[in-house]
Design a protein around this motif. Sequence first.
Motif, PDB file in Angstrom:
ATOM      1  N   ALA A   1       0.859  -1.183   0.000  1.00 58.42           N
ATOM      2  CA  ALA A   1       0.000   0.000   0.000  1.00 58.42           C
ATOM      3  C   ALA A   1       0.895   1.233   0.000  1.00 58.42           C
ATOM      4  CB  ALA A   1      -0.915   0.014   1.232  1.00 58.42           C
ATOM      5  N   PRO A   2       0.379   2.367  -0.472  1.00 55.90           N
ATOM      6  CA  PRO A   2       1.159   3.604  -0.386  1.00 55.90           C
ATOM      7  C   PRO A   2       1.434   3.971   1.073  1.00 55.90           C
ATOM      8  CG  PRO A   2      -0.741   3.858  -1.845  1.00 55.90           C
ATOM      9  CD  PRO A   2      -0.921   2.560  -1.117  1.00 55.90           C
ATOM     10  N   ALA A   3       2.416   4.830   1.264  1.00 55.29           N
ATOM     11  CA  ALA A   3       2.797   5.241   2.616  1.00 55.29           C
ATOM     12  C   ALA A   3       2.951   6.753   2.668  1.00 55.29           C
ATOM     13  CB  ALA A   3       4.087   4.554   3.045  1.00 55.29           C
ATOM     14  N   CYS A   4       2.955   7.278   3.884  1.00 49.96           N
ATOM     15  CA  CYS A   4       3.122   8.709   4.089  1.00 49.96           C
ATOM     16  C   CYS A   4       3.614   8.936   5.515  1.00 49.96           C
ATOM     17  CB  CYS A   4       1.808   9.455   3.848  1.00 49.96           C
ATOM     18  SG  CYS A   4       0.548   9.121   5.116  1.00 49.96           S
ATOM     19  N   PHE A   5       3.822  10.178   5.855  1.00 46.22           N
ATOM     20  CA  PHE A   5       4.175  10.553   7.221  1.00 46.22           C
ATOM     21  C   PHE A   5       3.038  11.337   7.852  1.00 46.22           C
ATOM     22  CE2 PHE A   5       8.521   9.828   5.766  1.00 46.22           C
ATOM     23  CZ  PHE A   5       9.078   9.213   6.878  1.00 46.22           C
ATOM     24  N   ASP A   6       2.723  10.993   9.104  1.00 46.77           N
ATOM     25  CA  ASP A   6       1.834  11.795   9.928  1.00 46.77           C
ATOM     26  C   ASP A   6       2.746  12.545  10.887  1.00 46.77           C
ATOM     27  OD1 ASP A   6      -0.090  12.931  11.493  1.00 46.77           O
ATOM     28  OD2 ASP A   6      -0.666  11.082  12.507  1.00 46.77           O
ATOM     29  N   GLY A   7       3.149  13.741  10.489  1.00 50.25           N
ATOM     30  CA  GLY A   7       4.220  14.414  11.230  1.00 50.25           C
ATOM     31  C   GLY A   7       5.515  13.660  10.981  1.00 50.25           C
ATOM     32  N   SER A   8       6.041  13.036  12.028  1.00 48.53           N
ATOM     33  CA  SER A   8       7.264  12.248  11.883  1.00 48.53           C
ATOM     34  C   SER A   8       6.984  10.748  11.911  1.00 48.53           C
ATOM     35  CB  SER A   8       8.251  12.603  13.006  1.00 48.53           C
ATOM     36  OG  SER A   8       7.688  12.295  14.275  1.00 48.53           O
ATOM     37  N   ARG A   9       5.702  10.352  12.023  1.00 49.81           N
ATOM     38  CA  ARG A   9       5.360   8.943  12.162  1.00 49.81           C
ATOM     39  C   ARG A   9       5.016   8.336  10.813  1.00 49.81           C
ATOM     40  NH1 ARG A   9       0.441   6.277  15.681  1.00 49.81           N
ATOM     41  NH2 ARG A   9      -0.802   7.377  14.110  1.00 49.81           N
ATOM     42  N   PRO A  10       5.734   7.285  10.384  1.00 50.51           N
ATOM     43  CA  PRO A  10       5.410   6.637   9.118  1.00 50.51           C
ATOM     44  C   PRO A  10       4.171   5.763   9.253  1.00 50.51           C
ATOM     45  CG  PRO A  10       7.211   5.477  10.190  1.00 50.51           C
ATOM     46  CD  PRO A  10       6.910   6.676  11.033  1.00 50.51           C
ATOM     47  N   GLN A  11       3.391   5.669   8.174  1.00 53.44           N
ATOM     48  CA  GLN A  11       2.195   4.852   8.200  1.00 53.44           C
ATOM     49  C   GLN A  11       1.762   4.531   6.768  1.00 53.44           C
ATOM     50  OE1 GLN A  11      -0.454   7.295  10.442  1.00 53.44           O
ATOM     51  NE2 GLN A  11      -0.336   9.001   9.023  1.00 53.44           N
ATOM     52  N   LEU A  12       0.967   3.477   6.634  1.00 54.21           N
ATOM     53  CA  LEU A  12       0.386   3.135   5.342  1.00 54.21           C
ATOM     54  C   LEU A  12      -0.942   3.857   5.175  1.00 54.21           C
ATOM     55  CD1 LEU A  12       0.984  -0.744   5.181  1.00 54.21           C
ATOM     56  CD2 LEU A  12       2.463   1.100   4.361  1.00 54.21           C
ATOM     57  N   THR A  13      -1.332   4.097   3.930  1.00 57.44           N
ATOM     58  CA  THR A  13      -2.627   4.706   3.630  1.00 57.44           C
ATOM     59  C   THR A  13      -3.459   3.704   2.835  1.00 57.44           C
ATOM     60  OG1 THR A  13      -1.829   5.692   1.578  1.00 57.44           O
ATOM     61  CG2 THR A  13      -1.625   7.003   3.571  1.00 57.44           C
ATOM     62  N   VAL A  14      -4.699   3.484   3.264  1.00 57.63           N
ATOM     63  CA  VAL A  14      -5.583   2.546   2.577  1.00 57.63           C
ATOM     64  C   VAL A  14      -6.978   3.147   2.490  1.00 57.63           C
ATOM     65  CG1 VAL A  14      -4.309   0.511   3.351  1.00 57.63           C
ATOM     66  CG2 VAL A  14      -6.241   1.331   4.701  1.00 57.63           C
ATOM     67  N   SER A  15      -7.778   2.579   1.596  1.00 54.28           N
ATOM     68  CA  SER A  15      -9.169   2.989   1.455  1.00 54.28           C
ATOM     69  C   SER A  15      -9.967   2.512   2.663  1.00 54.28           C
ATOM     70  CB  SER A  15      -9.753   2.392   0.178  1.00 54.28           C
ATOM     71  OG  SER A  15     -11.136   2.630   0.107  1.00 54.28           O
ATOM     72  N   PRO A  16     -10.846   3.334   3.225  1.00 47.54           N
ATOM     73  CA  PRO A  16     -11.661   2.886   4.367  1.00 47.54           C
ATOM     74  C   PRO A  16     -12.523   1.674   4.030  1.00 47.54           C
ATOM     75  CG  PRO A  16     -11.816   5.262   4.093  1.00 47.54           C
ATOM     76  CD  PRO A  16     -11.115   4.738   2.881  1.00 47.54           C
ATOM     77  N   ASP A  17     -12.940   1.565   2.783  1.00 50.11           N
ATOM     78  CA  ASP A  17     -13.765   0.433   2.345  1.00 50.11           C
ATOM     79  C   ASP A  17     -13.091  -0.179   1.119  1.00 50.11           C
ATOM     80  OD1 ASP A  17     -15.617  -1.361   1.423  1.00 50.11           O
ATOM     81  OD2 ASP A  17     -17.271   0.082   1.250  1.00 50.11           O
TER      82      ASP A  17
END
Length: 483
Positions: A249-265
């Motif tokens: 899945a694509p990824a991004c930063f929430d501030g300095s925290r890395p995380q994946l981004t996914v569709s809610p459904d």
Amino acid sequence: MINIRRWHLAVLSVVLDLSQREAAVVADLLTCPDGRPQLRHRLSLPVGAYGFGPGVDPPEHSNVPPELVSLTKKFVSGEAGSESALWLRLVPPYGHLGAVPWEDVLTPATDRPVLRVPDRLPVAADPGGVWSMAVVLNAPSDAGWAASYVEAFVGAVRHSFTNRVKTHVFSDLTVYDELRARLPKTDPHTLLHDPGDAVRVHRERSKRGVTQFRGPGGKPRRSPTPLPWADWIATGLDGEAVRALHLVAPACFDGSRPQLTVSPDPAQPVDPRACTYVAGEEIRLLADSIGASTLSLGSPPDNPSDVSTRLLADALGLERAGPTFYSDLLNDPDGDALARAYAFVGAPPGSEPIPRGPALFGYLQPEHVKYSLAQFWPDPDQPQQRWLTGRAPISDSATSRALLPEALAAVPGDAVAWRYASEDYVPGWVAATERFMESKAAELLTAAGVPGETPALKQAYDQGVAKAMSELRGLADGRTEEA
């Protein structure tokens, strides 16, 4: 360091030094011929040499300085010339150094596999005659690579194993529709799960109070956690554990925290303006809850933040006992390198080469690699050695000497391995229990009190925890034998 001393590893140890006016990275090259680290070379360079800026923002790109590449080549061809692998130890806290492409550069430069040393130990039982895996993929609707990647990766894994392979695919609607047209409808070993079921399954499980992620007091978490995905995956497996979980899945930063981004459904088109986020802790919980010993994160070709994916895989690998891999789909579009890594950890010991390649990095317990290394490994028949899990010796360091027999008995999973040695699959609750036990045992082993250094109250607490874990292990093994 217990792992490094125990297995006499050749190590590149990396420390982020913030004690000076300008932050620096100190790289030490060590050997452990007698179980005691010996410093062979040291190189201190400013963080700018690795591509980092003066601030705390994550770097868009990073690199291994040519000075360190030259020094590491000299070390591997000299003092560590008899070693079959170079081990990378990133000493916490190390900021964003986990995203540096160490393996991409050092593997071809040294002609040695480069593996990362995890904090967690030991290796837990991972039985089952079939290599079962869950592939979870969420991609933009215009991503032409997604369906062909899943098809090629499933084929590569099947080709890499001599035993059977079973794959569960959980993807967004666009990829699901493409795969239905691509994959043979008569293939009983590749199961495509309909994303249209995800929200319905989540609502049903929520009503029954069995939603996959739960917060304090057992209440379902009320957060942007992608619960439909987690509940859909758990229901689709139908109580059957998988040995590997692969997330793309694509990824991004929430501030300095890395995380994946996914569709809610999963059944709705992917919209970058309306997505939900998956943190590393939630990924680990999902892997543990479905019993996956092996975890891998794939960085898509159109990933807006490959650095985020690298940091997620690095952080998860450091804290998990099971194998953890990062896979670069741009440089491994058919998943061949990751399939070979899966084969290494899933095939009989010593039958597959150590995973290597610029599209991959991985955290592996040294015990996974022992049949592939050239150097001498401790002899289990020597009576003066104490053993963890019946397979790996504990170092005679002060911390290890403080460990109790109950702690060792808490983690073997020998009854689990014996009970399911001839079975194709392991029940989900059994594998999830194994993941829980190995995690708790690792916490105890890494934080145990040291006689003469730790207060008696802390030692007594450790002893009580170890005894309780040993008893819990006995109950779990007994229940397994009766299952």
